[in-house]
Design a protein around this motif. Structure first.
Motif, PDB file in Angstrom:
ATOM      1  N   TRP A 163       0.824  -1.213   0.000  1.00 11.90           N
ATOM      2  CA  TRP A 163       0.000   0.000   0.000  1.00 11.90           C
ATOM      3  C   TRP A 163       0.861   1.267   0.000  1.00 11.90           C
ATOM      4  N   LEU A 164       2.018   1.188   0.660  1.00  9.12           N
ATOM      5  CA  LEU A 164       2.901   2.351   0.737  1.00  9.12           C
ATOM      6  C   LEU A 164       3.521   2.653  -0.626  1.00  9.12           C
ATOM      7  N   PRO A 221      -3.134   0.777   5.331  1.00  7.83           N
ATOM      8  CA  PRO A 221      -2.482   0.211   6.513  1.00  7.83           C
ATOM      9  C   PRO A 221      -3.373  -0.795   7.232  1.00  7.83           C
ATOM     10  N   PRO A 222      -2.780  -1.765   7.941  1.00  8.68           N
ATOM     11  CA  PRO A 222      -3.576  -2.769   8.670  1.00  8.68           C
ATOM     12  C   PRO A 222      -4.491  -2.113   9.702  1.00  8.68           C
ATOM     13  N   GLY A 223      -5.631  -2.746   9.920  1.00  7.35           N
ATOM     14  CA  GLY A 223      -6.575  -2.234  10.907  1.00  7.35           C
ATOM     15  C   GLY A 223      -7.528  -1.224  10.318  1.00  7.35           C
ATOM     16  N   GLY A 244       1.196   8.853   8.941  1.00 11.29           N
ATOM     17  CA  GLY A 244       0.802   7.463   9.106  1.00 11.29           C
ATOM     18  C   GLY A 244       1.611   6.703  10.146  1.00 11.29           C
ATOM     19  N   GLY A 245       2.676   7.374  10.675  1.00 13.36           N
ATOM     20  CA  GLY A 245       3.473   6.699  11.684  1.00 13.36           C
ATOM     21  C   GLY A 245       4.445   5.724  11.078  1.00 13.36           C
ATOM     22  N   SER A 246       4.759   4.678  11.802  1.00  7.24           N
ATOM     23  CA  SER A 246       5.761   3.705  11.343  1.00  7.24           C
ATOM     24  C   SER A 246       5.309   3.018  10.063  1.00  7.24           C
ATOM     25  N   VAL A 247       6.216   2.950   9.099  1.00  8.30           N
ATOM     26  CA  VAL A 247       5.900   2.292   7.825  1.00  8.30           C
ATOM     27  C   VAL A 247       6.714   1.048   7.639  1.00  8.30           C
ATOM     28  N   GLY A 248       7.472   0.710   8.607  1.00 11.30           N
ATOM     29  CA  GLY A 248       8.320  -0.463   8.490  1.00 11.30           C
ATOM     30  C   GLY A 248       7.602  -1.736   8.873  1.00 11.30           C
TER      31      GLY A 248
END
Length: 280
Positions: free
Chosen positions: A159-160, A219-221, A276-280
């Motif tokens: 998605w990123l 992103p998940p969730g 979006g915060g952490s993308v790792g």
């Protein structure tokens, strides 16, 4: 005198978009959890790639920029030599994989791919129906590089990468709009020139709105309230810009409202990407 030449060389690197992309990369690196040192390496690598792209663009377009009398182009006005800009482009381009190797090998390969793709836009793809492709590839590779530069080189989320590519595609159509007439005068016929200004505005809007949807729901969730708010803002901004432009046209006036609404959505996408915060 030397200071004036340096300033002209700096302007020939297209500092505004270059520094904007570099800043976004630095913020993405922080959000991905990179240490300060590794984040600095990522930022330096992206900065070098942006400088290489900007300088190579002015080196290649020197004759065209002189033909249309571009006062904003230092090479065209004689403020800096074409040779100096070409050398600066080559040095910056060679620095990209070298600095990138101090992160991870996959990361270095990814940012080198982004650079090669962007350079291929400058020549020869800018003048073809495939002009949007380098933007999609390079912008998609940018957040992928940030993730691949993490220790262990984790796989970037799809998605990123997709969101980055959509932002890049939308940015291409929006970026070309102000220069359509000058480009056509000098024989540049990329995809936006072939489909026209109206279709290019629509393409930019659709791609950037697609990026907003991807960033909100990818992103998940469940989607965050920030994502929902960004999607709502984008959905309202685009029609508002189109309506304002049509109203101005009906009054016989020129309007940049539609173009500005597209740029506003691009900024919304970038903020959403970074937030979006952490993308790792």
């Amino acid at each position: 005198m030397a200071l004036g030449k340096f300033h002209a060389l700096f302007r020939a690197a297209h500092p505004e978009p270059g520094l904007a992309v570099t800043t976004v990369s630095a913020l993405l690196a922080a959000g991905a959890g990179h240490t300060f040192g590794r984040g600095a390496l990522i930022t330096a690598t992206v900065l070098a790639s942006q400088a290489a792209v900007g300088w190579s663009n002015d080196w290649l377009d020197a004759r065209r920029d002189r033909a249309v009398g571009r006062p904003d182009k230092p090479v065209a006005t004689g403020a800096v030599s074409r040779t100096a800009v070409g050398v600066a482009a080559a040095v910056s381009a060679l620095a990209v994989p070298v600095i990138g190797l101090f992160t991870t090998l996959p990361g270095a390969a990814c940012i080198t791919l982004a650079l090669v793709s962007a350079l291929l836009y400058n020549a020869p793809l800018k003048r073809t129906a495939f002009s949007v492709l380098p933007y999609v590839v390079s912008f998609g590779a940018l957040p992928a590089f940030v993730v691949l530069a993490l220790p262990g080189a984790p796989t970037p989320p799809l998605w990123l990468v997709l969101a980055g590519g959509l932002i890049g595609g939308g940015a291409h159509f929006a970026n070309v709009l102000p220069d359509l007439e000058d480009d056509l005068t000098t024989g540049v016929r990329g995809l936006p020139h072939r489909i026209g200004a109206t279709a290019s505005r629509i393409a930019a809007a659709v791609l950037l709105l697609g990026a907003t949807v991807t960033l909100a729901f990818g992103p998940p969730g469940p989607p965050s309230w920030v994502g929902i708010a960004a999607l709502a803002a984008a959905a309202l901004t685009l029609p508002a810009g189109w309506l304002a432009a049509r109203a101005a046209t009906a009054r016989g006036q020129r309007s940049h409202a539609a173009f500005r609404s597209v740029i506003a959505v691009a900024l919304i996408d970038v903020v959403l990407l970074v937030a979006g915060g952490s993308v790792g």
